[in-house]
Motif scaffolding. Structure first.
Motif: not given
Ligand SMILES: [Zn+2]
Lengths: 97, 200
Positions: A6-7, A11-12, A15, A58-63, A81, A83, B70, B84-86, B139-140, B154-156, B161
Protein backbone atom coordinates in the motif's frame (compact mmCIF):
# COMPACT_ATOMS: atom_id res chain seq x y z
CA UNK A 1 4.45 -13.15 -7.91
CA UNK A 2 3.89 -9.45 -7.31
CA UNK A 3 2.54 -8.02 -4.06
CA UNK A 4 1.25 -4.46 -4.17
CA UNK A 5 2.46 -2.75 -1.01
CA UNK A 6 0.00 0.00 0.00
CA UNK A 7 2.98 2.34 0.41
CA UNK A 8 5.51 1.24 -2.23
CA UNK A 9 3.31 -0.12 -5.00
CA UNK A 10 3.82 -3.41 -6.86
CA UNK A 11 7.02 -5.21 -5.85
CA UNK A 12 8.50 -8.63 -6.47
CA UNK A 13 7.71 -11.22 -3.81
CA UNK A 14 11.46 -11.48 -3.06
CA UNK A 15 11.16 -8.16 -1.16
CA UNK A 16 8.59 -9.64 1.24
CA UNK A 17 8.76 -11.98 4.21
CA UNK A 18 5.87 -14.28 5.08
CA UNK A 19 4.93 -13.91 8.73
CA UNK A 20 2.29 -16.54 8.99
CA UNK A 21 -1.39 -17.34 8.92
CA UNK A 22 -3.46 -14.20 9.48
CA UNK A 23 -6.40 -16.10 10.93
CA UNK A 24 -4.74 -17.01 14.20
CA UNK A 25 -5.95 -15.41 17.40
CA UNK A 26 -3.17 -15.13 19.90
CA UNK A 27 -4.24 -15.46 23.54
CA UNK A 28 -3.06 -12.86 26.02
CA UNK A 29 0.46 -13.82 27.18
CA UNK A 30 -0.82 -14.54 30.71
CA UNK A 31 -3.69 -16.71 29.50
CA UNK A 32 -3.78 -20.26 30.84
CA UNK A 33 -6.48 -21.33 28.42
CA UNK A 34 -4.76 -24.38 26.94
CA UNK A 35 -7.41 -24.87 24.25
CA UNK A 36 -6.84 -21.30 23.06
CA UNK A 37 -3.07 -21.78 23.00
CA UNK A 38 -3.43 -25.11 21.23
CA UNK A 39 -5.63 -23.50 18.59
CA UNK A 40 -3.19 -20.62 18.17
CA UNK A 41 -0.19 -22.90 17.70
CA UNK A 42 -1.69 -25.79 15.71
CA UNK A 43 -5.09 -25.06 14.18
CA UNK A 44 -4.97 -23.92 10.59
CA UNK A 45 -7.78 -23.47 8.10
CA UNK A 46 -5.53 -24.58 5.22
CA UNK A 47 -8.00 -23.42 2.57
CA UNK A 48 -7.77 -24.27 -1.11
CA UNK A 49 -8.55 -20.71 -2.12
CA UNK A 50 -8.41 -17.29 -0.49
CA UNK A 51 -6.23 -17.19 2.61
CA UNK A 52 -5.64 -14.39 5.14
CA UNK A 53 -1.91 -13.90 5.63
CA UNK A 54 0.52 -11.56 7.37
CA UNK A 55 3.52 -10.40 5.34
CA UNK A 56 6.21 -7.83 5.94
CA UNK A 57 7.68 -5.66 3.20
CA UNK A 58 11.05 -6.41 4.76
CA UNK A 59 13.06 -5.44 1.69
CA UNK A 60 11.27 -2.13 1.23
CA UNK A 61 9.31 0.12 3.59
CA UNK A 62 9.24 -2.63 6.26
CA UNK A 63 5.48 -2.25 6.84
CA UNK A 64 3.53 -5.23 8.13
CA UNK A 65 0.70 -6.12 5.79
CA UNK A 66 -2.50 -8.11 5.76
CA UNK A 67 -2.60 -9.98 2.47
CA UNK A 68 -5.36 -12.13 1.03
CA UNK A 69 -3.69 -14.66 -1.28
CA UNK A 70 -5.32 -17.40 -3.27
CA UNK A 71 -3.47 -20.60 -2.45
CA UNK A 72 -4.49 -22.20 -5.76
CA UNK A 73 -3.57 -19.39 -8.14
CA UNK A 74 -1.23 -17.15 -6.05
CA UNK A 75 -3.47 -14.25 -7.01
CA UNK A 76 -3.18 -11.46 -4.45
CA UNK A 77 -6.76 -10.34 -3.73
CA UNK A 78 -5.94 -7.46 -1.40
CA UNK A 79 -3.17 -5.86 0.64
CA UNK A 80 -3.67 -3.44 3.53
CA UNK A 81 -1.54 -2.16 6.37
CA UNK A 82 -1.76 -4.55 9.32
CA UNK A 83 -2.18 -1.62 11.69
CA UNK A 84 -4.82 0.13 9.62
CA UNK A 85 -8.08 -0.42 11.46
CA UNK A 86 -8.27 -4.17 11.01
CA UNK A 87 -8.12 -6.90 13.57
CA UNK A 88 -4.45 -7.34 14.38
CA UNK A 89 -2.87 -10.70 13.68
CA UNK A 90 -2.41 -11.50 17.33
CA UNK A 91 -5.70 -9.90 18.34
CA UNK A 92 -4.15 -7.96 21.19
CA UNK A 93 -5.54 -4.64 19.95
CA UNK A 94 -9.00 -5.81 21.01
CA UNK A 95 -7.73 -6.90 24.41
CA UNK A 96 -9.38 -10.31 24.27
CA UNK A 97 -8.03 -13.12 26.37
CA UNK B 1 23.80 19.71 22.86
CA UNK B 2 27.34 20.59 23.83
CA UNK B 3 29.69 21.86 21.17
CA UNK B 4 32.31 19.34 20.26
CA UNK B 5 34.78 18.72 17.51
CA UNK B 6 33.26 16.45 14.87
CA UNK B 7 35.61 13.70 13.76
CA UNK B 8 36.80 13.92 10.18
CA UNK B 9 34.73 11.58 8.05
CA UNK B 10 36.58 9.22 5.73
CA UNK B 11 34.95 7.76 2.65
CA UNK B 12 34.38 4.00 2.77
CA UNK B 13 34.69 4.03 -1.03
CA UNK B 14 38.21 5.48 -1.03
CA UNK B 15 40.21 2.31 -1.99
CA UNK B 16 37.85 1.72 -4.94
CA UNK B 17 37.17 5.33 -5.89
CA UNK B 18 39.04 6.06 -9.13
CA UNK B 19 38.22 9.42 -10.74
CA UNK B 20 38.29 9.37 -14.52
CA UNK B 21 36.62 7.59 -17.41
CA UNK B 22 36.16 3.82 -17.34
CA UNK B 23 34.62 0.96 -19.25
CA UNK B 24 33.24 1.32 -22.73
CA UNK B 25 33.59 5.11 -23.05
CA UNK B 26 35.16 5.38 -26.52
CA UNK B 27 31.85 6.69 -27.87
CA UNK B 28 31.06 8.84 -24.87
CA UNK B 29 30.36 8.60 -21.17
CA UNK B 30 26.72 7.75 -20.50
CA UNK B 31 26.69 7.81 -16.71
CA UNK B 32 28.59 9.78 -14.12
CA UNK B 33 29.13 8.22 -10.70
CA UNK B 34 30.05 10.22 -7.62
CA UNK B 35 29.86 10.21 -3.84
CA UNK B 36 27.97 13.28 -2.71
CA UNK B 37 29.17 13.17 0.92
CA UNK B 38 26.37 15.16 2.55
CA UNK B 39 27.19 16.49 6.00
CA UNK B 40 23.85 15.42 7.48
CA UNK B 41 21.66 12.37 6.80
CA UNK B 42 18.71 12.11 9.18
CA UNK B 43 15.87 9.67 9.57
CA UNK B 44 12.67 11.15 11.01
CA UNK B 45 9.71 9.05 12.10
CA UNK B 46 6.28 10.25 13.20
CA UNK B 47 4.07 8.45 15.69
CA UNK B 48 0.74 7.35 14.20
CA UNK B 49 -1.40 10.41 13.25
CA UNK B 50 1.53 12.81 13.86
CA UNK B 51 2.78 12.74 10.27
CA UNK B 52 1.44 16.18 9.33
CA UNK B 53 3.12 17.83 12.31
CA UNK B 54 6.41 16.12 11.38
CA UNK B 55 6.15 17.34 7.78
CA UNK B 56 5.53 20.84 9.11
CA UNK B 57 8.61 20.58 11.33
CA UNK B 58 10.69 19.55 8.31
CA UNK B 59 9.39 22.58 6.43
CA UNK B 60 10.18 24.94 9.30
CA UNK B 61 13.72 23.66 9.83
CA UNK B 62 14.82 23.00 6.24
CA UNK B 63 12.45 25.05 4.09
CA UNK B 64 11.58 21.87 2.16
CA UNK B 65 7.86 21.41 1.51
CA UNK B 66 7.14 17.70 1.19
CA UNK B 67 4.34 16.84 -1.23
CA UNK B 68 1.50 14.56 -0.14
CA UNK B 69 1.60 10.91 -0.97
CA UNK B 70 3.67 7.80 -0.42
CA UNK B 71 7.32 8.29 -1.31
CA UNK B 72 6.85 11.98 -2.05
CA UNK B 73 9.96 14.11 -1.87
CA UNK B 74 11.75 17.27 -2.80
CA UNK B 75 15.33 18.14 -3.63
CA UNK B 76 16.83 21.60 -4.03
CA UNK B 77 20.49 20.81 -4.49
CA UNK B 78 21.90 21.43 -1.06
CA UNK B 79 19.01 19.87 0.82
CA UNK B 80 16.67 16.98 0.14
CA UNK B 81 13.84 15.11 1.84
CA UNK B 82 11.68 12.16 0.89
CA UNK B 83 9.33 9.61 2.41
CA UNK B 84 10.69 6.06 2.54
CA UNK B 85 8.00 4.34 4.66
CA UNK B 86 4.65 5.32 6.22
CA UNK B 87 5.31 8.33 8.47
CA UNK B 88 9.07 8.09 7.94
CA UNK B 89 11.36 10.47 6.10
CA UNK B 90 14.99 10.84 5.15
CA UNK B 91 16.28 14.41 5.33
CA UNK B 92 19.67 15.33 3.91
CA UNK B 93 21.76 18.50 4.06
CA UNK B 94 25.15 19.13 2.47
CA UNK B 95 26.11 20.89 5.71
CA UNK B 96 26.76 19.19 9.03
CA UNK B 97 24.66 19.86 12.11
CA UNK B 98 21.12 19.35 10.82
CA UNK B 99 20.27 17.05 13.74
CA UNK B 100 20.94 19.87 16.18
CA UNK B 101 18.68 22.18 14.17
CA UNK B 102 15.82 19.68 14.55
CA UNK B 103 16.38 19.17 18.26
CA UNK B 104 13.66 21.57 19.37
CA UNK B 105 11.32 20.96 16.44
CA UNK B 106 10.72 17.21 16.75
CA UNK B 107 9.17 16.93 20.19
CA UNK B 108 8.72 13.52 21.85
CA UNK B 109 4.99 13.82 21.12
CA UNK B 110 5.60 14.10 17.36
CA UNK B 111 8.17 11.38 16.78
CA UNK B 112 11.83 10.52 16.69
CA UNK B 113 15.01 11.65 14.99
CA UNK B 114 17.95 9.38 14.21
CA UNK B 115 21.21 10.87 12.98
CA UNK B 116 22.60 8.53 10.31
CA UNK B 117 25.17 10.98 8.94
CA UNK B 118 27.99 8.54 9.70
CA UNK B 119 25.95 5.43 8.95
CA UNK B 120 24.94 5.92 5.35
CA UNK B 121 26.87 6.59 2.18
CA UNK B 122 25.31 8.65 -0.59
CA UNK B 123 26.10 7.68 -4.18
CA UNK B 124 24.90 9.66 -7.19
CA UNK B 125 24.35 8.26 -10.65
CA UNK B 126 23.59 10.74 -13.43
CA UNK B 127 23.40 10.74 -17.18
CA UNK B 128 21.35 9.49 -20.12
CA UNK B 129 21.83 5.82 -19.16
CA UNK B 130 21.23 6.27 -15.41
CA UNK B 131 17.74 4.73 -15.62
CA UNK B 132 19.15 1.83 -17.65
CA UNK B 133 21.87 1.00 -15.14
CA UNK B 134 19.50 1.41 -12.17
CA UNK B 135 16.98 -0.91 -13.79
CA UNK B 136 19.63 -3.64 -13.86
CA UNK B 137 20.02 -3.32 -10.09
CA UNK B 138 16.54 -2.78 -8.73
CA UNK B 139 13.19 -4.33 -9.68
CA UNK B 140 11.27 -1.06 -9.65
CA UNK B 141 10.02 1.27 -12.37
CA UNK B 142 12.50 4.11 -12.96
CA UNK B 143 10.51 5.82 -15.73
CA UNK B 144 9.83 9.46 -14.90
CA UNK B 145 5.99 9.15 -14.72
CA UNK B 146 6.27 6.22 -12.25
CA UNK B 147 9.18 7.70 -10.29
CA UNK B 148 8.75 11.48 -10.34
CA UNK B 149 11.33 14.14 -9.57
CA UNK B 150 12.13 14.31 -5.86
CA UNK B 151 10.36 11.06 -5.02
CA UNK B 152 11.93 8.37 -2.84
CA UNK B 153 11.85 4.56 -2.98
CA UNK B 154 12.89 1.88 -0.51
CA UNK B 155 14.20 -1.30 -2.04
CA UNK B 156 17.30 -3.47 -1.98
CA UNK B 157 19.99 -4.99 -4.15
CA UNK B 158 21.02 -8.49 -3.06
CA UNK B 159 20.12 -7.73 0.57
CA UNK B 160 21.82 -4.33 0.58
CA UNK B 161 19.07 -1.91 1.52
CA UNK B 162 18.87 1.16 -0.63
CA UNK B 163 16.90 4.34 -0.37
CA UNK B 164 16.75 6.02 -3.74
CA UNK B 165 15.74 9.58 -4.51
CA UNK B 166 15.30 10.95 -8.00
CA UNK B 167 17.20 14.24 -7.76
CA UNK B 168 17.03 15.04 -11.48
CA UNK B 169 15.36 13.88 -14.67
CA UNK B 170 18.32 11.58 -15.30
CA UNK B 171 19.86 11.57 -11.84
CA UNK B 172 19.39 9.38 -8.74
CA UNK B 173 20.88 9.56 -5.25
CA UNK B 174 21.29 6.17 -3.57
CA UNK B 175 21.69 5.87 0.21
CA UNK B 176 23.21 2.57 1.36
CA UNK B 177 24.61 1.28 4.64
CA UNK B 178 28.13 2.58 5.03
CA UNK B 179 29.44 -0.92 5.80
CA UNK B 180 28.13 -2.24 2.47
CA UNK B 181 28.88 0.89 0.45
CA UNK B 182 32.19 -0.19 -1.06
CA UNK B 183 30.79 -3.50 -2.24
CA UNK B 184 27.76 -1.74 -3.68
CA UNK B 185 29.97 0.85 -5.35
CA UNK B 186 32.12 -1.80 -7.02
CA UNK B 187 29.02 -3.54 -8.33
CA UNK B 188 27.65 -0.25 -9.62
CA UNK B 189 30.93 0.46 -11.42
CA UNK B 190 30.84 -2.98 -13.05
CA UNK B 191 27.23 -2.44 -14.10
CA UNK B 192 28.17 0.90 -15.66
CA UNK B 193 31.07 -0.44 -17.73
CA UNK B 194 28.91 -1.32 -20.73
CA UNK B 195 27.65 2.27 -21.12
CA UNK B 196 30.93 4.00 -20.29
CA UNK B 197 31.19 5.81 -16.98
CA UNK B 198 33.08 8.62 -15.37
CA UNK B 199 33.86 8.85 -11.68
CA UNK B 200 33.98 12.44 -10.47
ZN1 LIG C 1 6.36 -1.21 1.17
Amino acid sequence: MLITCPYCGPRDVIEFTYQGDGNRERPQPASQNLDAWNAYVYDRLNPAGDHNEIWQHSGGCRSHLRVVRNTLTHEIRSTTFARGGHKSADNRAEGRS
Amino acid sequence: MADHQLPERLSPLEPEYHPGSHGNFEHGVDVILSETRPGSILQLAAWPSEEKRLIEAIRKVTGLALPDGAGGGVSNGGRAAFGFAPGKFTVVDEAEGLAAAFAGAITPAIGTLTDLSHGRTAIRIAGPKAEWVMAKFFAIDFALPAFPLGAGRSTNHHDIFAQIQRSGADQFDIYVFRSFARSFWKALCHASEEVGYEVQ
